[in-house]
Write an enzyme that holds these catalytic residues in place. Structure first.
Site, mmCIF file in Angstrom:
data_model
loop_
_atom_site.group_PDB
_atom_site.id
_atom_site.type_symbol
_atom_site.label_atom_id
_atom_site.label_comp_id
_atom_site.label_asym_id
_atom_site.label_seq_id
_atom_site.Cartn_x
_atom_site.Cartn_y
_atom_site.Cartn_z
ATOM 1 N N LEU A 185 0.689 -1.072 -0.502
ATOM 2 C CA LEU A 185 -0.187 -0.070 0.040
ATOM 3 C C LEU A 185 0.969 1.120 -0.104
ATOM 4 O O LEU A 185 1.672 0.951 1.312
ATOM 5 C CB LEU A 185 -0.769 0.037 1.172
ATOM 6 N N ASP A 186 0.414 2.116 -0.865
ATOM 7 C CA ASP A 186 1.120 3.671 -0.866
ATOM 8 C C ASP A 186 0.773 4.081 0.858
ATOM 9 O O ASP A 186 0.293 3.655 1.778
ATOM 10 C CB ASP A 186 0.079 4.838 -1.519
ATOM 11 N N ARG A 187 2.310 5.042 1.121
ATOM 12 C CA ARG A 187 2.593 5.329 2.423
ATOM 13 C C ARG A 187 1.327 5.976 3.135
ATOM 14 O O ARG A 187 1.236 5.999 4.097
ATOM 15 C CB ARG A 187 3.870 6.653 2.489
#
Length: 265
Positions: free
Chosen positions: A84-86
């Site tokens: 997942l993106d930050r």
């Protein structure tokens, strides 16, 4: 697990103090993530917005990663099945052994694995449900474009007293986005392609709308990995796991007069 308050070690002078001043506070690495499902083969946890999943070229000196926290939390090796993106919160799937990780990875590449994200965008996308079929590159240093497909459904709409262009108000929509492929920042870039930018996205969003939400107390990117459905590697039974939104996500929902769905709409 019980809620544990954030702990930020105090920076001590010099270079560390300057880095701390530029970086938002990060919880200490020993803080546990909320476990949404777990057995001897796998777990699904609720990743907080702002926490990187693992070390990468994008880390830029960061030392706090979900992978490290989870190894410490479960006391054994973990194998991340996806990322997942930050800035994205929500369901993160991990396995506890290589065979389970391999089986889940194969499911991820098939139609048996479904990922549903909740996203708040500017405007009201038309039609209310559709498919974004727009090839994307692989991110920095990976210029080759590959097929990228995202299914979306409009779940709710709202209009706020925020001036926009020639209009006295601004329109926003809550979308359920289901990526069929897994390209770099796919949902964020697909919404930009539609000109319905994701709220809070500092890289691909609309700065005016991002600022308007920050002024109303919503500082995070409004993309949440809400639900995962996949076959269990042992017996193939379908598991569906849903992640609740955090306090700031719920503040955004309240601002817009919506409720986060509790089951697949």
């Amino acid at each position: 697990p019980p809620h544990v308050p954030s702990v930020m070690p105090r920076a001590r002078g010099g270079r560390h103090a300057r880095i701390a001043a530029r970086s938002p506070p990060r919880p200490h690495v020993t803080l546990a993530l909320d476990v949404l499902f777990a057995d001897e083969r796998l777990a699904v946890v609720n990743k907080p917005a702002g926490l990187m999943v693992h070390d990468s070229a994008l880390a830029r000196g960061e030392t706090d990663f979900a992978a490290d926290r989870l190894r410490e939390q479960f006391g054994k090796p973990v194998f991340l099945v996806h990322r997942l993106d930050r800035a994205t919160s929500g369901c993160l799937l991990l396995a506890f052994d290589r065979d389970s990780a391999s089986a889940l990875g194969k499911s991820l590449m098939s139609q048996a694995f479904r990922k549903d994200y909740l996203a708040v965008c500017r405007g009201w996308p038309e039609p209310e449900a559709g498919v974004i079929d727009h090839p994307l590159d692989g991110g920095p240093g990976k210029p080759q474009k590959k097929p990228a497909i995202t299914h979306y459904r409009r779940l709710a709409t709202a209009e706020l007293d925020i001036p926009s262009a020639q209009h006295p108000t601004s329109r926003y929509a809550l979308l359920c986005c289901s990526p069929q492929t897994g390209r770099f920042r796919q949902i964020r870039r697909h919404l930009k392609h539609l000109h319905h930018h994701l709220i809070g996205d500092s890289s691909h969003g609309d700065g005016r709308h991002n600022t308007a939400f920050r002024m109303r107390g919503v500082h995070r990117m409004l993309l949440h990995a809400w639900q995962l459905s996949f076959p269990h590697p042992d017996d193939g039974r379908e598991l569906t796991v849903t992640a609740p939104g955090d306090r700031e996500w719920e503040a955004a929902m309240a601002l817009l007069g919506w409720r986060t769905p509790v089951a697949s709409p």
